[in-house]
Design an enzyme around this catalytic site. Structure first.
Site, PDB file in Angstrom:
ATOM      1  N   ASP A 263      27.753 -28.915 -17.388  1.00  0.00           N
ATOM      2  CA  ASP A 263      26.715 -29.890 -17.071  1.00  0.00           C
ATOM      3  C   ASP A 263      26.101 -29.588 -15.701  1.00  0.00           C
ATOM      4  O   ASP A 263      24.882 -29.583 -15.535  1.00  0.00           O
ATOM      5  CB  ASP A 263      27.328 -31.299 -17.105  1.00  0.00           C
ATOM      6  CG  ASP A 263      26.290 -32.364 -16.832  1.00  0.00           C
ATOM      7  OD1 ASP A 263      25.324 -32.445 -17.608  1.00  0.00           O
ATOM      8  OD2 ASP A 263      26.429 -33.090 -15.827  1.00  0.00           O
TER       9      ASP A 263
ATOM     10  N   LYS B 221      22.312 -28.126 -14.553  1.00  0.00           N
ATOM     11  CA  LYS B 221      21.456 -28.767 -13.549  1.00  0.00           C
ATOM     12  C   LYS B 221      21.003 -27.759 -12.497  1.00  0.00           C
ATOM     13  O   LYS B 221      19.823 -27.718 -12.134  1.00  0.00           O
ATOM     14  CB  LYS B 221      22.191 -29.930 -12.885  1.00  0.00           C
ATOM     15  CG  LYS B 221      22.345 -31.112 -13.837  1.00  0.00           C
ATOM     16  CD  LYS B 221      23.218 -32.188 -13.228  1.00  0.00           C
ATOM     17  CE  LYS B 221      23.382 -33.374 -14.181  1.00  0.00           C
ATOM     18  NZ  LYS B 221      24.471 -34.255 -13.802  1.00  0.00           N
TER      19      LYS B 221
END
Ligand code: ADP
Ligand code: ASP
Ligand code: MG
Length: 816
Positions: free
Chosen positions: A678, A682
């Site tokens: 995750d 980003k």
């Protein structure tokens, strides 16, 4: 003397005729009056239908004829109850007997010429004017039926006859004179010098009334219809259209010529030549002011007066080197067209003179093409002119107003609104008078186009955005709540209407063009929604083709992220916290972003990084203003930050993970967080903003999971493997850090085109040291912020802040 006309719906049935009668009575008390009426609503179409059936040898025409007779007789019986009912009924029956004889002739001959059709259509107005005249008599008015065929004289162009004004004006003056009678005249119909019945073309009763008004030097010509006047756009296409108070003859003529059905285009001329004001009024709402049409209308602060559209046109293009600098080409072209009696709606030629394009009605397109090809046979043979091209399924939209002459930038505004909505402009024409700018577009875009143009010119006060929400879990559900709470304030304070037009979730989907009631959306999906089906939901969004459409993806789903391109191509903007599309392989990423540039749609994803924090917008601002990004360091995962802030010699990794999950900080699948994926996504998204052409594999990721944990499927399995993990990996690290008064943090870094994530030990002097809980921090070191980096800090997870970030992106799209 006033001339007043009632259209088909105003005389649809006895109830409506009584409304018209009340208006007539009131006006007749003050002034001499001549009333023109149309056939009862829908009758002209029926007359055409029965005569076509008869001409095809289909004897079902007789039963429709019977229905027509019954409708007229029933209406007259409602209106006339006195002794005269019998004689009026007798007259109507006799008229139907004549009509029946005529139809029988058509049936036997199997032939319906334009001449006969005019006679057929004349029955509608003859019956209605006769019945209405007697209904008014019944109410005590000195009314008398006037068959306009006795006075309106025309040529023999059946179907759309041309008026001989000299004879007509004379005959009307002679007939009506200064009589004190209240004449009820037939609209639409007329006759030739040798008394054959003709008509003035469909919708021609308005024109009949104008002819009477001109001949009698009327003080006013009133057109009574079923809307509150001439409106800023066709109310059937634009719900927010409103009535124009005052408009000039030239503007009204232009709007009606380009499709504003409320006024037959030829109506203006006889009034204009005698400077008779025209007033358009609503029979069903007589107290509404209506529209006044005169030579000059006061200029208001609006840039245009109205918009109209012609639904179906074909474009014909003649092009080739033989056109350049050659005198007389247009003359030959349009003479050929005129000889075929083809009406040209619009003409455009670019200054290179390489092509001439003109628009005609589709039914004329083949004939137009053939006659042009004949005219230029030699030039085509010698390749001076290419073959003639025909393009179908188009519409013309005309923006009209005399104010345009004085105000620059109107076409820019017009084309911006079309461009933003992804509407392709096929051709453009602007008259030198600057009264009208016409654009030709594809018919499928017509409704969207008129609404978009209407909004930008007339409703600068309130802008509507059509929101389609997919996913109503924690973020989506919160977003709907926020929109519901804020909608009224946004309308009143910011003039923005955020209308949720569609919602799709696991229970089903619902679309409502008027906006879904957000108090009650869950119930509505269950009771009125369709079965869950993403594909159908997407198709409907595309079919609806609404202006300012925004698709909001609140899921973490690959399937939903897979539809962005097809929506963007249809100029639907995308707003999403879902990182999948932006973290997909670079090829797809660039394709989506290139599509956005070419489509007029927007793609906003501020919540991909740092939830509602202004991370991406800050980065974009830095780059756009010419700053150079040297380094980004960031804590980008609320869940990992919570976990690493909480593990200690007394709290194990597995316990901290469990707590983070319970607090709702982790992704639905916590492995996405724990594996570092995750955060990697980003930092990948931020790196791509800077211009790095990299993929997720190029990010050096520190994974907090062992292969064994990685391969688990359920949370229970995962949490079991985490327990084994505790002692092996983190206990030593945490002990060492604690001993120095340091802390462990999961930090993403971008520097020199390289991106990575890692668990780092930092001391109390580090700006990230005190970032606890689910907060995020992003530090940008740039050429301008070199010694002292620019830092964005705040909550980086949670439904409220993420939904608020999504909401802000939606508003950004409206304000763009
Ligand atoms: P009538 O039978 O009274 O002559 P029409 O049907 O010919 O009435 O014309 C009125 C209709 O014109 C309205 O009901 C409306 O739907 C349509 N219309 C199209 N464009 C406009 C416009 N710009 N303003 C008002 N009405 C319009
Ligand atoms: N009845 C005719 C028509 O329907 C004329 C009119 O209503 O203006 O076209
Ligand atoms: Mg009409």
């Amino acid at each position: 003397m006033r001339v007043i006309k009632f259209g088909g719906t105003s005389v649809q049935n006895a109830v409506n005729i009584n409304k018209a009668a009340a208006i007539i009575k009131e006006k007749a008390a003050d002034d001499a009056l001549l009333v023109v009426v149309s056939a009862f609503g829908g009758i002209t179409n029926k007359l055409i239908e029965v005569s076509n059936l008869a001409a095809q040898g289909d004897n079902t025409y007789t039963s429709i004829l019977k229905d027509l007779e019954t409708r007229h007789i029933d209406t007259l019986k409602e209106l006339i109850t006195s002794d005269s009912q019998a004689s009026v009924t007798e007259h109507v029956r006799l008229t139907f007997k004549n009509f029946d004889d005529l139809l029988h002739g058509i049936f036997l001959l199997r032939e319906l010429s334009a001449r006969t059709l005019d006679l057929v259509m004349s029955f509608g107005e003859r019956l209605s004017a006769y019945i209405i005249a007697h209904a008014l008599k019944e109410q005590g008015m000195n009314a008398e039926f006037l068959d306009a065929r006795d006075v309106i004289k025309t040529d023999k162009n059946f179907g759309s006859a041309k008026v001989n004004f000299e004879q007509t004006n004379h005959a009307i003056k002679q007939y009506v004179g200064t009589a004190s009678k209240l004449y009820i005249a037939t609209g639409f119909i007329s006759s030739t010098a040798d008394n054959e019945t003709t008509t003035l073309g469909r919708g021609g009763s308005d024109y009949s009334a104008a002819i009477f008004a001109g001949a009698l030097d009327a003080s006013v010509l009133e057109i009574w219809t079923d809307v509150d006047g001439m409106m800023t756009a066709d109310p059937r296409k634009v719900k927010k259209a409103y009535s124009i108070r005052h408009i000039s003859y030239a503007e009204a003529m232009e709007l009606s010529h380009f499709g504003a059905k409320v006024l037959e285009p030829r109506t203006v001329l006889p009034a204009l030549s005698k400077q008779i004001p025209i007033l358009i009024k609503n029979t069903f709402n007589p107290s509404a002011e209506g529209t006044l049409i005169t030579e000059k209308a006061p200029q208001n602060n609006l840039q245009i007066r109205g918009i109209s559209s012609i639904d179906n046109v074909s474009l014909i293009t003649v092009q080739g080197s033989g056109l350049i600098g050659e005198a007389g080409i247009s003359m030959r072209l349009f003479r050929a067209i005129a000889n075929e009696h083809i009406n040209v709606i619009l003409i455009t030629q670019c200054s290179s003179e390489h092509s001439i394009t003109f628009a005609v009605l589709p039914q004329d397109a083949d004939r137009a093409k053939a006659c042009v090809a004949r005219e230029f046979e030699l030039e085509i043979k010698h390749k001076l002119i290419d073959s003639i091209q025909v393009e179908n399924d188009l519409a013309v939209i005309a923006v009209v107003g005399e104010n345009m002459k004085n105000i620059p930038g109107i076409s820019a505004k017009l084309f911006t609104s079309l461009g933003r909505n992804g509407i392709n402009v096929v051709a453009i024409a602007q008259g030198a008078s600057e009264l009208n700018i016409s654009v030709v577009i594809y018919n499928v875009d017509k409704i969207k186009a008129v609404n978009a143009i209407h909004e930008i010119f007339f409703l600068s006060d309130v802008k509507t955005v059509n929101v389609f929400v997919v996913g109503t879990g924690t973020i989506g559900g919160t977003l709907l709540k926020q929109i519901n709470n804020q909608r009224a304030t946004l309308i009143s304070k910011n003039s923005i209407d955020v209308k949720v037009t569609g919602i799709s979730n696991i229970d089903g989907y619902l679309i409502d063009e008027d906006g879904i009631d957000l108090q009650n959306w869950e119930q509505l999906i269950k009771t009125k929604g369709h079965k869950p089906h993403l594909g159908e939901f997407i198709s409907k969004i595309k079919e609806l083709n609404l202006r300012n459409s925004v698709f909001v993806d609140n899921t973490a789903s690959y399937d939903v992220a897979a539809v962005y391109e097809e929506l963007i191509e249809k100029s639907v903007s995308i707003v999403t916290p879902n990182k999948i599309a932006n973290a997909s392989n670079f090829e797809r990423y660039s394709k989506i972003h290139a599509l956005v540039k070419s489509s007029g749609a927007r793609f906003l994803y501020e919540t991909n990084v740092g939830a509602g924090l202004p991370v991406i917008s800050t980065l974009k601002d830095l780059i756009n203003s010419g700053d150079e990004i040297i380094k980004i360091e960031a804590i980008l995962s609320g869940s990992l930050n919570y976990i690493f802030s909480n593990i200690s010699s007394t709290k194990k990794f597995s316990e901290a993970v469990n707590e983070a999950r319970q607090k709702g900080y982790t992704e639905p699948d916590p492995k996405i967080d724990l594996s570092g994926k995750d955060v990697a996504r980003k930092i990948l998204i931020l790196s791509r903003e800077i211009g790095c052409q990299i993929n997720l594999e190029d990010v050096n990721i520190s994974n907090c999971l062992t292969p064994e944990s990685q391969n688990t499927e359920t949370w229970e399995q995962l949490s079991r493997t985490l327990v084994d993990f505790d002692d092996a990996v983190y206990i030593e690290k945490i002990k060492a850090a604690e001993a120095k008064g340091n802390r462990l943090k999961y930090i993403a870094t971008y520097e020199n085109g390289k991106s990575s994530t890692a668990v780092k030990e930092i001391g109390p002097e580090h700006p990230f040291y005190n970032i606890l809980g689910s907060d995020n921090i992003i530090s940008f070191t740039t050429s301008r912020y070199k010694t002292n980096p620019l830092i964005v800090i705040g909550p980086g997870a949670g439904a409220e802040v993420t939904a608020a970030g999504v909401f802000a992106d939606i508003i950004r799209i409206v304000n763009y």
